[in-house]
Write a protein that holds these residues in place. Structure first.
Motif: not given
Length: 87
Positions: A56-82
């Motif tokens: 839910d973002l204003p109109p425009g072009s955006y780059y997106f990436a995702l990380t996953a985290f575990d129960a200790d909040r340790s975060e993965s590296g970024y996913s592929n970017e789209v």
């Protein structure tokens, strides 16, 4: 990560980086920005069963990436970017 309209969809990871089974997935961080790998925003999803999010973002072009985290909040590296233009 895949973007359709304003909906980002992804597959939940099943393995840790070392190839062992992922047993404590706790959620995801969705990052976005207007420049590649320069993210100004983040949305945290505290439910590992959720595999989509409406950007839910204003109109425009955006780059997106995702990380996953575990129960200790340790975060993965970024996913592929789209990149997606939000109408």
């Amino acid at each position: 990560v895949e973007v359709l309209d304003k909906i980002l969809r992804w597959r939940a990871p099943t393995q840790n980086v070392d190839g062992s089974p992922l047993t404590d997935l706790a959620g995801y961080n969705v990052y976005w920005g207007t420049e590649s790998r320069v993210y100004q925003g983040v949305h945290t999803i505290d439910d590992p069963a959720v595999t989509q999010w409406e950007a839910d973002l204003p109109p425009g072009s955006y780059y997106f990436a995702l990380t996953a985290f575990d129960a200790d909040r340790s975060e993965s590296g970024y996913s592929n970017e789209v990149i997606k233009t939000i109408p």
